[in-house]
Scaffold this active site. Structure first.
Site, mmCIF file in Angstrom:
data_model
loop_
_atom_site.group_PDB
_atom_site.id
_atom_site.type_symbol
_atom_site.label_atom_id
_atom_site.label_comp_id
_atom_site.label_asym_id
_atom_site.label_seq_id
_atom_site.Cartn_x
_atom_site.Cartn_y
_atom_site.Cartn_z
ATOM 1 N N ASP A 24 0.830 -1.197 0.000
ATOM 2 C CA ASP A 24 0.000 0.000 0.000
ATOM 3 C C ASP A 24 0.873 1.259 0.000
ATOM 4 O O ASP A 24 1.875 1.325 0.716
ATOM 5 C CB ASP A 24 -0.905 -0.025 1.236
ATOM 6 C CG ASP A 24 -1.930 1.077 1.251
ATOM 7 O OD1 ASP A 24 -2.753 1.134 0.331
ATOM 8 O OD2 ASP A 24 -1.887 1.898 2.198
ATOM 9 N N GLU A 34 1.852 -0.260 -4.897
ATOM 10 C CA GLU A 34 0.902 0.792 -5.256
ATOM 11 C C GLU A 34 1.696 2.087 -5.227
ATOM 12 O O GLU A 34 2.056 2.587 -4.160
ATOM 13 C CB GLU A 34 -0.262 0.870 -4.271
ATOM 14 C CG GLU A 34 -1.248 1.969 -4.653
ATOM 15 C CD GLU A 34 -2.119 2.459 -3.497
ATOM 16 O OE1 GLU A 34 -3.151 3.084 -3.773
ATOM 17 O OE2 GLU A 34 -1.746 2.227 -2.325
#
Length: 549
Positions: free
Chosen positions: A205, A262
């Protein structure tokens, strides 16, 4: 080189599971790992190579799992570690790889480290694991002008003191201090815990945000008040040291693990820097997701991605949807966007609201799928996209749970609309999502039109198109392995985009007028809309191959 000689993730199609919204086994209205295990037939029949689980760690749920309280456990609401182990075993038995979602930029305020930090004194080892600073104006104002991605200031004051802590997102998500070696050592343990347990990879993330500028200086935001990319809060040079460390750790296992980042950065060149041979194997290429429905824009984006990323030796990791953006049907069907409301520049594009032509959006989304799946590299699909689901734009305000909604004072609706639980059958109180009477977000009545069971029985459904495309992709895998993309000329039709890989030709019609492909392109293998007498419909795509090949 055939596909059997390649790392599995270089060409894989991975299905993103937003666990809360996939399938509920116990009737509490919240999806869980047992429910996912029971529905794995859907994924194997669909034909994907693996699944990525959104965070299912213990969490108070301020951001539904992206506020992690314990990185080495599974939330009891999802079934705990026994349910995870059972899912992993069942997925592996079926040949499906499993990726976990790791959130290393921030944790929950209920994480043991942050609880200890609040109890400790300024300058203590406990506080050095996070980013605490003394506020300006004798502690009354934040230490700098940084803004939260979710809206408002990126700092929260520790009550009764002059100290503030940094949170790039919600106040319930304090940022780690990645300049502290103790943080790096902790996440080494986290990675080893999941790799030892048998996971096949990690999705990281906001991988670009881990390291902040050492001096935490103010950022010069644009004068119109709209949020801009804060270069002091992300994409710092030292972040690459983290991923070199992680790559070495993963490679030491010798079993072809992947790490997929990401990463939202200003240019494709910046993105490629994360994909150097000793850093991440994969990083999402969001540039294509942000493109308008336009042949030139798509061609330029694909060309940029391949040109920049190929130099690293990696393949492009394509995607057109995820849990943070509006569904593709809605994005492609948007007639005119309302004025932007998001503090996040990405949100202003990928979560724009306005009048939507759903039928047009569905035609375009189906076409975009074929364009995507014929590209070289891997692809990530978001749950529900295979059903042609539009965004649920009209959720009741009192049902919304995204912290963006609350942080923005209700001016930005956030991401709940793409997280509404899936419809498995046309009838029942929760459309087959679970045995209970309701789901954690309300499902609209029109969900019945998109039910999984009905779509499997319908020849030209979007679900069947996905399954047919994935089956064809696998059948063509050896022919396409390591084949470069070559753009084809389409005189007089700037709205038509065509490219060739090996013997496969993919053609996408962005305009409304039909298109007759040259006979030299061969026979139609698959089309997103039924062709008529060899002519492809407007706003459709097709795969073609020479006869006899």
């Amino acid at each position: 080189m055939t596909t059997t000689d390649r790392a599995w993730w270089r060409d894989a199609v991975v299905y993103q599971v937003y666990v809360r919204s996939f399938a509920d086994s116990d009737g509490d209205g919240i999806g869980d790992l047992a429910g996912l295990s029971e529905r794995l037939d859907h994924l194997t029949r669909l034909g994907v190579d693996g699944l990525w689980l959104n965070p299912c760690y213990p969490s108070p749920g301020a951001d539904h799992g992206y506020d992690v309280a314990d990185y080495m456990d599974i939330d009891a609401r999802y079934g705990g570690l026994p349910a995870y182990d059972a899912l992993l075993a069942e997925a592996h038995r079926r040949g499906l790889r499993v990726l976990m979602d790791l959130v290393p930029n921030h944790c929950s305020v209920e994480h043991a480290w942050f609880v200890a930090a609040l109890e400790a004194q300024p300058g203590s080892p406990e506080r050095e694991r996070f980013i605490f600073r003394t506020g300006r104006e004798d502690g009354a104002a934040p230490p700098n002008n940084w803004r939260s991605v979710f809206g408002g200031p990126a700092w929260t004051r520790v009550e009764g003191t002059d100290q503030w802590y940094l949170h790039s997102f919600d106040p319930c998500q304090p940022d780690f201090n990645w300049r502290n070696p103790e943080v790096a050592e902790y996440f080494d343990k986290v990675l080893r815990f999941w790799f030892d347990r048998g996971v096949d990879g990690i999705r990281i993330d906001v991988a670009h945000m881990l390291v902040k500028h050492a001096d935490l200086p103010d950022w010069m935001f644009p004068p119109d008040g709209e949020s801009d990319y804060n270069g002091h809060a992300q994409n710092q040079p030292e972040v690459h040291e983290v991923f070199r460390r992680w790559r070495a750790l993963a490679d030491a296992y010798g079993r072809d693990l992947t790490l997929v980042g990401e990463i939202w950065v200003p240019t494709v060149t910046d993105l490629a820097a994360y994909l150097r041979p000793d850093e991440l194997p994969q990083a999402f290429y969001f540039d294509l997701l942000m493109c308008p429905w336009d042949a030139g824009a798509f061609q330029a984006s694909v060309s940029r991605g391949i040109a920049e990323i190929a130099t690293t030796g990696a393949t492009v990791t394509w995607t057109l949807a995820n849990h943070d953006v509006h569904r593709a049907v809605t994005r492609f069907g948007l007639r005119a966007a309302e004025p932007p409301h998001s503090a996040d520049p990405v949100g202003n594009i990928a979560r724009a609201r306005g009048d939507v032509d759903v039928a047009r959006g569905l035609r375009r989304a189906r076409a975009a799928l074929l364009l995507l799946l014929a590209l070289p590299g891997s692809a990530y699909l978001y749950q529900g996209e295979e059903l042609g689901l539009p965004e649920v734009l009209d959720l009741p305000d009192d049902a919304r749970q995204d912290p963006i909604w609350f942080r923005s004072g209700g001016t930005e609706h956030g991401r709940d609309g793409c997280r509404v639980p899936l419809p498995w059958r046309a009838g029942g109180p929760s459309f087959g999502f679970g045995p209970g009477p309701r789901s954690w977000l309300p499902q609209p009545a029109w969900y019945a039109e998109h039910a999984v069971e009905d779509q499997w029985r319908t020849e030209h459904s979007t679900l069947r198109l996905y399954a047919d495309a994935l089956a064809s992709r696998k059948a063509l895998a050896d022919d396409l392995a390591d084949r470069d993309l070559r753009w084809l000329d389409v005189p007089g039709r700037p709205d038509v985009l065509a490219y060739q890989r090996g013997e496969l030709i993919c053609v996408t019609i962005f305009g409304e007028q039909p298109f007759s492909p040259p006979t030299t392109w061969g026979r139609i293998l698959l089309a997103s809309a039924p062709p008529h007498a060899g002519q492809l419909a407007g706003e459709s795509a097709a795969w073609l191959k020479p006869a006899g090949s």
